[in-house]
Design a protein around this motif. Structure first.
Motif, PDB file in Angstrom:
ATOM      1  N   ALA A 238       0.822  -1.209   0.000  1.00 54.29           N
ATOM      2  CA  ALA A 238       0.000   0.000   0.000  1.00 54.29           C
ATOM      3  C   ALA A 238       0.859   1.264   0.000  1.00 54.29           C
ATOM      4  N   ASP A 239       1.992   1.244   0.721  1.00 55.58           N
ATOM      5  CA  ASP A 239       2.896   2.401   0.700  1.00 55.58           C
ATOM      6  C   ASP A 239       3.353   2.694  -0.723  1.00 55.58           C
ATOM      7  N   TRP A 240       3.689   1.634  -1.459  1.00 51.87           N
ATOM      8  CA  TRP A 240       4.083   1.819  -2.859  1.00 51.87           C
ATOM      9  C   TRP A 240       2.914   2.414  -3.643  1.00 51.87           C
ATOM     10  N   GLY A 241       1.713   1.919  -3.389  1.00 59.06           N
ATOM     11  CA  GLY A 241       0.546   2.438  -4.086  1.00 59.06           C
ATOM     12  C   GLY A 241       0.327   3.918  -3.826  1.00 59.06           C
ATOM     13  N   VAL A 242       0.530   4.359  -2.581  1.00 57.27           N
ATOM     14  CA  VAL A 242       0.402   5.783  -2.253  1.00 57.27           C
ATOM     15  C   VAL A 242       1.463   6.586  -2.999  1.00 57.27           C
ATOM     16  N   SER A 243       2.690   6.069  -3.006  1.00 59.49           N
ATOM     17  CA  SER A 243       3.793   6.802  -3.663  1.00 59.49           C
ATOM     18  C   SER A 243       3.566   6.960  -5.152  1.00 59.49           C
ATOM     19  N   GLN A 244       2.802   6.035  -5.754  1.00 59.45           N
ATOM     20  CA  GLN A 244       2.545   6.079  -7.193  1.00 59.45           C
ATOM     21  C   GLN A 244       1.202   6.716  -7.530  1.00 59.45           C
ATOM     22  N   GLY A 245       0.480   7.169  -6.504  1.00 54.48           N
ATOM     23  CA  GLY A 245      -0.817   7.768  -6.745  1.00 54.48           C
ATOM     24  C   GLY A 245      -1.901   6.775  -7.098  1.00 54.48           C
ATOM     25  N   VAL A 246      -1.675   5.495  -6.771  1.00 52.91           N
ATOM     26  CA  VAL A 246      -2.629   4.440  -7.115  1.00 52.91           C
ATOM     27  C   VAL A 246      -3.749   4.352  -6.084  1.00 52.91           C
ATOM     28  N   ILE A 247      -3.427   4.581  -4.807  1.00 58.44           N
ATOM     29  CA  ILE A 247      -4.428   4.570  -3.740  1.00 58.44           C
ATOM     30  C   ILE A 247      -4.204   5.787  -2.848  1.00 58.44           C
ATOM     31  N   SER A 248      -5.201   6.089  -2.027  1.00 59.11           N
ATOM     32  CA  SER A 248      -5.106   7.220  -1.115  1.00 59.11           C
ATOM     33  C   SER A 248      -4.467   6.801   0.203  1.00 59.11           C
ATOM     34  N   ARG A 249      -4.074   7.788   0.998  1.00 58.96           N
ATOM     35  CA  ARG A 249      -3.517   7.507   2.325  1.00 58.96           C
ATOM     36  C   ARG A 249      -4.563   6.847   3.219  1.00 58.96           C
ATOM     37  N   ASN A 250      -5.830   7.245   3.113  1.00 61.95           N
ATOM     38  CA  ASN A 250      -6.874   6.633   3.939  1.00 61.95           C
ATOM     39  C   ASN A 250      -7.050   5.154   3.609  1.00 61.95           C
ATOM     40  N   VAL A 251      -7.000   4.828   2.320  1.00 62.70           N
ATOM     41  CA  VAL A 251      -7.098   3.411   1.927  1.00 62.70           C
ATOM     42  C   VAL A 251      -5.901   2.645   2.458  1.00 62.70           C
ATOM     43  N   ARG A 252      -4.725   3.247   2.363  1.00 58.81           N
ATOM     44  CA  ARG A 252      -3.512   2.606   2.886  1.00 58.81           C
ATOM     45  C   ARG A 252      -3.655   2.311   4.381  1.00 58.81           C
ATOM     46  N   ASP A 253      -4.178   3.267   5.142  1.00 55.14           N
ATOM     47  CA  ASP A 253      -4.330   3.073   6.587  1.00 55.14           C
ATOM     48  C   ASP A 253      -5.325   1.954   6.892  1.00 55.14           C
ATOM     49  N   GLY A 254      -6.373   1.841   6.089  1.00 56.58           N
ATOM     50  CA  GLY A 254      -7.319   0.743   6.278  1.00 56.58           C
ATOM     51  C   GLY A 254      -6.682  -0.606   5.999  1.00 56.58           C
ATOM     52  N   ILE A 255      -5.854  -0.674   4.961  1.00 62.23           N
ATOM     53  CA  ILE A 255      -5.128  -1.908   4.660  1.00 62.23           C
ATOM     54  C   ILE A 255      -4.221  -2.285   5.826  1.00 62.23           C
ATOM     55  N   ALA A 256      -3.515  -1.287   6.382  1.00 64.84           N
ATOM     56  CA  ALA A 256      -2.601  -1.552   7.490  1.00 64.84           C
ATOM     57  C   ALA A 256      -3.344  -2.082   8.719  1.00 64.84           C
ATOM     58  N   ARG A 257      -4.513  -1.495   9.021  1.00 65.15           N
ATOM     59  CA  ARG A 257      -5.284  -1.960  10.194  1.00 65.15           C
ATOM     60  C   ARG A 257      -5.725  -3.401  10.009  1.00 65.15           C
ATOM     61  N   ALA A 258      -6.275  -3.722   8.850  1.00 58.50           N
ATOM     62  CA  ALA A 258      -6.746  -5.091   8.608  1.00 58.50           C
ATOM     63  C   ALA A 258      -5.587  -6.078   8.631  1.00 58.50           C
ATOM     64  N   TRP A 259      -4.456  -5.690   8.048  1.00 59.51           N
ATOM     65  CA  TRP A 259      -3.289  -6.577   8.009  1.00 59.51           C
ATOM     66  C   TRP A 259      -2.795  -6.879   9.417  1.00 59.51           C
ATOM     67  N   ARG A 260      -2.703  -5.858  10.276  1.00 60.30           N
ATOM     68  CA  ARG A 260      -2.240  -6.070  11.651  1.00 60.30           C
ATOM     69  C   ARG A 260      -3.143  -7.041  12.396  1.00 60.30           C
ATOM     70  N   GLU A 261      -4.424  -7.038  12.072  1.00 64.48           N
ATOM     71  CA  GLU A 261      -5.387  -7.938  12.711  1.00 64.48           C
ATOM     72  C   GLU A 261      -5.448  -9.297  12.017  1.00 64.48           C
ATOM     73  N   ARG A 262      -4.594  -9.494  11.031  1.00 62.03           N
ATOM     74  CA  ARG A 262      -4.532 -10.740  10.257  1.00 62.03           C
ATOM     75  C   ARG A 262      -5.860 -11.037   9.573  1.00 62.03           C
ATOM     76  N   LYS A 263      -6.461  -9.960   9.048  1.00 62.83           N
ATOM     77  CA  LYS A 263      -7.728 -10.070   8.341  1.00 62.83           C
ATOM     78  C   LYS A 263      -7.536  -9.758   6.865  1.00 62.83           C
ATOM     79  N   LEU A 264      -8.584 -10.029   6.083  1.00 63.12           N
ATOM     80  CA  LEU A 264      -8.560  -9.755   4.652  1.00 63.12           C
ATOM     81  C   LEU A 264      -8.445  -8.256   4.414  1.00 63.12           C
ATOM     82  N   THR A 265      -7.541  -7.857   3.528  1.00 61.28           N
ATOM     83  CA  THR A 265      -7.418  -6.454   3.143  1.00 61.28           C
ATOM     84  C   THR A 265      -8.247  -6.202   1.884  1.00 61.28           C
ATOM     85  N   THR A 266      -8.462  -4.935   1.581  1.00 59.41           N
ATOM     86  CA  THR A 266      -9.370  -4.580   0.490  1.00 59.41           C
ATOM     87  C   THR A 266      -8.978  -5.222  -0.839  1.00 59.41           C
TER      88      THR A 266
END
Length: 321
Positions: A238-266
């Motif tokens: 997701a960090d790479w996606g933000v750097s390339q303008g592919v996703i937003s910072r808010n989407v990145r933060d949601g991916i990070a939260r789900a990943w930390r909980e070992r859940k499915l990411t978007t």
């Protein structure tokens, strides 16, 4: 001249070390999982101010190994190894303006353990270094705040390590290797970045779903009757996606939260999704396929995925490097 047998053993051993043709390659799996010193499990917060009461204790930012002690015991340098995504990273912390340092190079220090006392001047300096670069204090604070907790893969109940270079998967249970199998990858060369690039990712993921049996659709047979889904994309994808303008910072933060909980990411971004482990529609070989088979997933031989399936519960860590 007669030479004793042990001398020939020494000569042979030396040849094995120095001869490029005979040198034994390091085991990349074991080097990553069990480095030369115990990896850090997290970092303490970087100090806000250099000022402290004279005689107060200065504590190690993280678990590490002493690599240098200044003359007169006025400074100490620690090296820290830690796992981050699919990498084994290395940083150093330096503590100066001390007194009473009793550590010696080679000794291990735990997170929060005292490394010395603040000297009479009441000023100590703590620096964090990546390679030869000293991190500015603000960056060092962000670095430690983002790494308050770090994974210890060798302590995972179930861990799968998968090497692109070796076309191999190794399964560990609490650090003990229990199985090795051959694997194939996506048809596209390189690391997965975007939906449809047919590449296999590199990174640390977790098992979030499993299915065994028949799969509907035209490509159902290519699962080989088994599917173990991973939570790609992860925060680094997701960090790479933000750097390339592919996703937003808010989407990145949601991916990070789900990943930390070992859940499915978007699964709805241009980074792609639907990455996992499965079998194949029949037998395959590296010689014939080059290991380039899937649309991005890790492919196992059907007997191997059958044997692994029941031993890999949801939440298991999977590292592809």
């Amino acid at each position: 001249m007669h030479r004793p047998w042990w001398l020939w053993c020494v000569v042979v051993a030396c040849l094995l070390v120095v001869s490029p043709d005979r040198a034994v390659a390091a085991d990349v799996f074991e080097s990553w999982l069990r480095p030369a010193q115990p990896p850090a499990d997290g970092f303490e917060s970087f100090p806000v101010s250099p000022h402290a009461s004279a005689g107060s204790e200065v504590r190690a930012l993280a678990r590490g190994q002493v690599v240098a002690v200044g003359q007169g015991g006025r400074s100490v340098t620690l090296e820290h190894l830690f796992h981050e995504n699919h990498e084994l990273r290395r940083v150093r912390s330096e503590y100066t303006g001390l007194e009473g340092v009793t550590w010696r190079p080679g000794q291990s220090v735990e997170r929060g353990q005292g490394v010395g006392r603040v000297g009479a001047g009441g000023k100590r300096e703590v620096r964090l270094l990546e390679g030869s670069r000293v991190l500015p204090d603000a960056e060092a604070r962000r670095f430690t705040e983002a790494r308050g907790r770090l994974p210890l893969p060798a302590e995972e109940s179930v861990l799968l390590l998968i090497s692109h270079a070796a076309n191999e998967l190794r399964m560990y249970e609490r650090g003990r290797e229990v199985r090795r199998v051959e694997v194939g990858f996506g048809q596209g060369e390189g690391r997965k970045r975007l939906r449809g690039d047919n590449r296999t990712p590199m990174g640390m993921y977790f098992v979030v779903d499993k299915h065994r049996g028949d799969f509907p659709g035209a490509y159902g047979a290519y699962y080989g009757g088994h599917w173990i889904r991973l939570n790609y994309p992860n925060p680094w994808d997701a960090d790479w996606g933000v750097s390339q303008g592919v996703i937003s910072r808010n989407v990145r933060d949601g991916i990070a939260r789900a990943w930390r909980e070992r859940k499915l990411t978007t699964a709805s971004t241009k980074l792609g999704s639907g990455i996992g482990l499965h079998g194949w529609a029949g037998e395959w070989s590296l010689a014939e396929s080059g290991g380039r088979l899937s649309w991005g997933c890790v492919v196992l031989h059907n007997p191997d995925i059958t044997a692994l399936y029941g031993r890999v519960p949801p939440g298991s860590m999977v590292v592809i490097f």
